[in-house]
Design a protein around this motif. Structure first.
Motif, PDB file in Angstrom:
ATOM      1  N   ARG A 171      -0.152  15.348   3.648  1.00 47.71           N
ATOM      2  CA  ARG A 171       0.060  13.922   3.901  1.00 47.71           C
ATOM      3  C   ARG A 171       1.496  13.651   4.338  1.00 47.71           C
ATOM      4  N   SER A 172       1.646  13.011   5.476  1.00 45.09           N
ATOM      5  CA  SER A 172       2.970  12.639   5.965  1.00 45.09           C
ATOM      6  C   SER A 172       3.359  11.266   5.418  1.00 45.09           C
ATOM      7  N   GLY A 173       4.629  10.922   5.587  1.00 49.64           N
ATOM      8  CA  GLY A 173       5.106   9.607   5.171  1.00 49.64           C
ATOM      9  C   GLY A 173       5.591   9.529   3.753  1.00 49.64           C
ATOM     10  N   ALA A 174       5.374  10.597   2.968  1.00 44.48           N
ATOM     11  CA  ALA A 174       5.805  10.630   1.568  1.00 44.48           C
ATOM     12  C   ALA A 174       6.730  11.843   1.395  1.00 44.48           C
ATOM     13  N   GLU A 191       0.839  -1.186   0.000  1.00 45.83           N
ATOM     14  CA  GLU A 191       0.000   0.000   0.000  1.00 45.83           C
ATOM     15  C   GLU A 191       0.885   1.250   0.000  1.00 45.83           C
ATOM     16  N   PRO A 192       0.412   2.344  -0.590  1.00 37.42           N
ATOM     17  CA  PRO A 192       1.178   3.595  -0.517  1.00 37.42           C
ATOM     18  C   PRO A 192       1.430   3.976   0.938  1.00 37.42           C
ATOM     19  N   ALA A 193       2.533   4.657   1.176  1.00 38.81           N
ATOM     20  CA  ALA A 193       2.938   4.992   2.540  1.00 38.81           C
ATOM     21  C   ALA A 193       1.849   5.722   3.305  1.00 38.81           C
ATOM     22  N   ASN A 194       1.612   5.247   4.538  1.00 42.15           N
ATOM     23  CA  ASN A 194       0.682   5.914   5.445  1.00 42.15           C
ATOM     24  C   ASN A 194      -0.723   6.004   4.878  1.00 42.15           C
ATOM     25  N   THR A 195      -1.086   4.999   4.077  1.00 49.80           N
ATOM     26  CA  THR A 195      -2.373   5.004   3.389  1.00 49.80           C
ATOM     27  C   THR A 195      -2.987   3.620   3.486  1.00 49.80           C
ATOM     28  N   THR A 196      -4.189   3.525   4.015  1.00 49.56           N
ATOM     29  CA  THR A 196      -4.822   2.225   4.193  1.00 49.56           C
ATOM     30  C   THR A 196      -6.293   2.288   3.811  1.00 49.56           C
ATOM     31  N   PRO A 197      -6.887   1.168   3.354  1.00 48.04           N
ATOM     32  CA  PRO A 197      -8.334   1.160   3.110  1.00 48.04           C
ATOM     33  C   PRO A 197      -9.080   1.277   4.427  1.00 48.04           C
ATOM     34  N   ASN A 198     -10.175   2.023   4.425  1.00 51.02           N
ATOM     35  CA  ASN A 198     -10.850   2.256   5.703  1.00 51.02           C
ATOM     36  C   ASN A 198     -12.374   2.267   5.600  1.00 51.02           C
ATOM     37  N   TYR A 199     -12.935   1.713   4.506  1.00 51.46           N
ATOM     38  CA  TYR A 199     -14.394   1.668   4.386  1.00 51.46           C
ATOM     39  C   TYR A 199     -14.776   0.586   3.384  1.00 51.46           C
ATOM     40  N   ILE A 200     -15.786  -0.202   3.713  1.00 49.03           N
ATOM     41  CA  ILE A 200     -16.138  -1.344   2.865  1.00 49.03           C
ATOM     42  C   ILE A 200     -17.432  -1.159   2.084  1.00 49.03           C
ATOM     43  N   PHE A 201     -18.336  -0.342   2.573  1.00 51.34           N
ATOM     44  CA  PHE A 201     -19.622  -0.134   1.904  1.00 51.34           C
ATOM     45  C   PHE A 201     -19.410   0.770   0.691  1.00 51.34           C
ATOM     46  N   ALA A 206       0.106  14.885   8.514  1.00 51.55           N
ATOM     47  CA  ALA A 206      -0.894  13.978   9.091  1.00 51.55           C
ATOM     48  C   ALA A 206      -1.055  12.783   8.160  1.00 51.55           C
ATOM     49  N   PRO A 207      -1.529  11.632   8.668  1.00 54.14           N
ATOM     50  CA  PRO A 207      -1.758  10.475   7.797  1.00 54.14           C
ATOM     51  C   PRO A 207      -2.752  10.804   6.687  1.00 54.14           C
ATOM     52  N   PHE A 208      -2.629  10.094   5.588  1.00 53.32           N
ATOM     53  CA  PHE A 208      -3.496  10.297   4.419  1.00 53.32           C
ATOM     54  C   PHE A 208      -4.972  10.285   4.800  1.00 53.32           C
ATOM     55  N   ASP A 209      -5.392   9.248   5.560  1.00 54.57           N
ATOM     56  CA  ASP A 209      -6.803   9.126   5.916  1.00 54.57           C
ATOM     57  C   ASP A 209      -7.269  10.315   6.747  1.00 54.57           C
TER      58      ASP A 209
END
Length: 632
Positions: A476-479, A69-79, A505-508
């Motif tokens: 976005r941090s981490g990049a 996954e891209p740095a500091n970036t995660t999936p966070n919703y399924i619907f 701050a994190p991407f999300d």
């Protein structure tokens, strides 16, 4: 749960909601977003340039492949029906689409066009001067044994009608507002009756592209089964229930709701940190069934952590990325430079049809009136040194963003009207723009409004005397590329009396904060935000901009509004004339609905030498791990 089939009584969507109606038939065809145009193919050079290893060796079934996954970036919703705060490539293209297929799929053999083979429906047919659109589904099944039917389309459309402001890319006047009625003709056919005649390409690429058929098993509330499929009045409670279930992020792999899928993958494991595992959906009825036994997503806190894993040679990542800061400088005459990991990986340049920008909150109670001034946006744009950022932060892997229509890769929409950048780096121009409109510009100080008022040489309406040019930027941090670009802007701004306070701050967090908001509300205190990647044209695959820059649009994060831009956007929706797109692109470049940033073509992908089927990569950033396979 028993599947409820559509019988001979059809349901129609009237201006007052779903009612019983008589079947009406008709049929059409064609489309392009962040994904692009069906009727138009991009020149080969636009999406070419991949460097891959030959497909040698004997294909084998099975195995596990891991995607970084891209740095500091995660999936966070399924619907799949979600708000702007969740709407991202990692959540949709890398997660939801693997399980829940959209009605139409875009991206074919590396080109930004409609992919007919992977779409759930035949291409639509049009009648009555494009006011009647008919969609016929292909035989797909849900994993619970029920069929993907026209009722699932009606379910989605009713949800849109009832909860359109909760949909991330809702545009006032767009879908569902532009549909007078919808009639379910049969279990496999639905007909849309539109309020006007629209471009067939635009309606397919930007409107029908938003639909994801929903399973009958989701038509329920906390109290039991419901009937959102037929009754708009039931949909608010169904939405509330599904959205509430989607907030229980650690239950995604165990909640029976989310196990009903029609895509090639089903969820095996999920946690909020971004560790995700998929296994093949054994009931998948579409083409290209998975070869792998398992597909994993792996999170990383920053680019350095991901690169260290790649460099270790432990083969724990099969598809990763070469961070720009670790890539040798790209020679000007080559598509890619030397691959430092070539002993284990092949390097592939992943092009995206996208524009990169950061947004300004026009509704912020303190500085929103400043952001409403075009001269101030132009001054900020003149402080962004895109070419220097490409050279230093991206090591040559990138291109300038010059306006709202992508100029790279080569595509039918980029013209000489969007080249060159109307606001190249020029601090003197920024200073002059500010001085001319009544601001002091002390170097290494903070400028203030010296001539308040609405006149042509004054600061502008709503800006009080003494207002200061001190602005806050969340990024976005981490990049490192994003941080370096923000530091460049911050440094240049000090030369003309603009102080920019940076907060990583994190991407999300960034996309969850920088959402359209109403002045005075607690969530409207943010000022500027940069999540680092702007917008990939999806589900607005034809880059007409209504979803990101139209007044009131759900993904118009900065709440930008310009009547002339709205008018030019509307012209692209009703005409396929290239001139309509040119006019929109030219005006948007100077109106600056956001501040353009250099586009880094998404990423340089590192692919394990024994893994095939990954290339060519999708220009809308969809991934299809069902196509991946190992060789020995």
């Amino acid at each position: 749960m028993i599947h409820r089939r559509i019988d001979s009584q059809q349901a129609s969507l009237s201006p007052m909601g779903w009612t019983t109606g008589s079947p009406v038939r008709a049929r059409p065809c064609t489309l392009a977003w962040m994904v692009l145009v069906a009727v138009v193919s991009l020149v080969a050079a636009g999406c070419a340039g991949q460097i891959t290893t030959p497909t040698t060796g004997t294909p084998v079934e099975g195995g596990v492949a891991t995607f970084a996954e891209p740095a500091n970036t995660t999936p966070n919703y399924i619907f799949p029906f979600m708000g702007t705060e969740y709407f991202s490539v990692i959540t949709i293209s890398d997660f939801q689409y693997l399980m829940y297929r959209p009605l139409y799929w875009f991206g074919d053999k590396g080109k930004p066009v409609l992919n007919d083979q992977l779409s759930l429906a035949n291409q639509p047919t049009y009648a009555d001067n494009n006011r009647t659109v008919t969609v016929t589904l292909r035989p797909y099944s849900w994993s619970d044994g029920t069929q993907v039917t026209a009722a699932g389309i009606a379910f989605w459309m009713n949800m849109m009608k009832a909860e359109k402001t909760k949909w991330a890319v809702y545009v006032p006047g767009g879908i569902p507002d532009d549909i007078d009625s919808i009639i379910v003709d049969s279990p496999t056919q639905v007909t849309f009756h539109l309020n006007k005649s629209y471009s067939a390409q635009w309606f397919l690429y930007n409107e029908l592209s938003q639909i994801t058929p929903l399973p009958h098993a989701w038509d329920r509330t906390a109290n039991g089964p419901s009937d959102c499929e037929h009754n708009v009045g039931d949909c608010a409670a169904v939405y509330e229930y599904l959205a509430d279930q989607a907030k229980s992020i650690n239950d995604y792999a165990t909640n029976p709701l989310w196990q009903v899928v029609d895509g090639p993958w089903t969820l095996k494991y999920f946690n909020a940190d971004g560790n995700v595992s998929f296994v093949p959906n054994k009931a998948y009825s579409g083409p290209n069934k998975p070869h792998l036994d398992q597909f994993d997503l792996a999170p990383f806190s920053d680019n350095a952590a991901e690169y260290n894993v790649l460099r270790s040679g432990n083969n724990s990542i099969q598809v990763g990325y070469l961070p720009p800061e670790n890539a040798p400088a790209k020679p000007d005459d080559q598509l890619v430079g030397h691959n430092p990991l070539q002993s284990n990986y092949a390097l592939d340049r992943w092009y995206s049809l996208s524009v990169n920008y950061f947004v300004l909150n026009a509704h912020n109670p303190t500085v929103g009136s400043m952001f409403a001034q075009q001269y101030l946006r132009q001054a900020l744009a003149s402080l962004v040194d895109q070419k220097a950022i490409i050279k230093a932060a991206l090591h040559g892997y990138g291109a300038t963003t010059n306006g709202p229509v992508p100029t790279t890769p080569d595509n039918p929409f980029a013209t000489d009207r969007t080249e060159p950048n109307p606001f190249p780096y020029d601090p003197d121009r920024a200073r002059q723009l500010l001085n001319t409109h009544g601001w002091s510009t002390p170097p290494d100080g903070i400028g203030s409004c010296q001539r308040p008022g609405a006149g042509p040489d004054q600061c502008g309406p709503g800006i009080p005397p003494g207002a200061q040019l001190e602005l806050q930027m969340m990024y976005r941090s981490g990049a490192p590329r994003v941080q370096l670009s923000m530091q460049q802007l911050q440094s240049a701004a000090t030369k003309v009396g603009v102080k920019i306070d940076l907060q990583g701050a994190p991407f999300d967090t960034v996309i969850g904060t920088a959402i359209p908001c109403d002045a005075g509300k607690p969530d409207c205190t943010w000022q500027m935000a940069n999540w680092g990647s702007g917008w990939v044209f999806a589900p607005d695959f034809y880059p007409t901009g209504e979803q990101i820059f139209g007044t009131g649009a759900g993904s118009n994060n900065g709440s930008f509004s310009d009547p002339k831009l709205d008018e030019l956007i509307a012209a692209t929706q009703h005409s396929d004339s290239p001139e309509a797109m040119r006019a929109y692109a030219a005006y948007g470049s100077e109106a600056l609905p956001a501040i353009w940033q250099p586009n880094n073509d998404y990423q340089e992908t590192e692919i394990a030498n024994n893994l095939k089927g990954v290339t060519p990569q999708n220009p809308y950033l969809n991934i299809t791990p069902e196509d991946w396979y190992y060789v020995k």
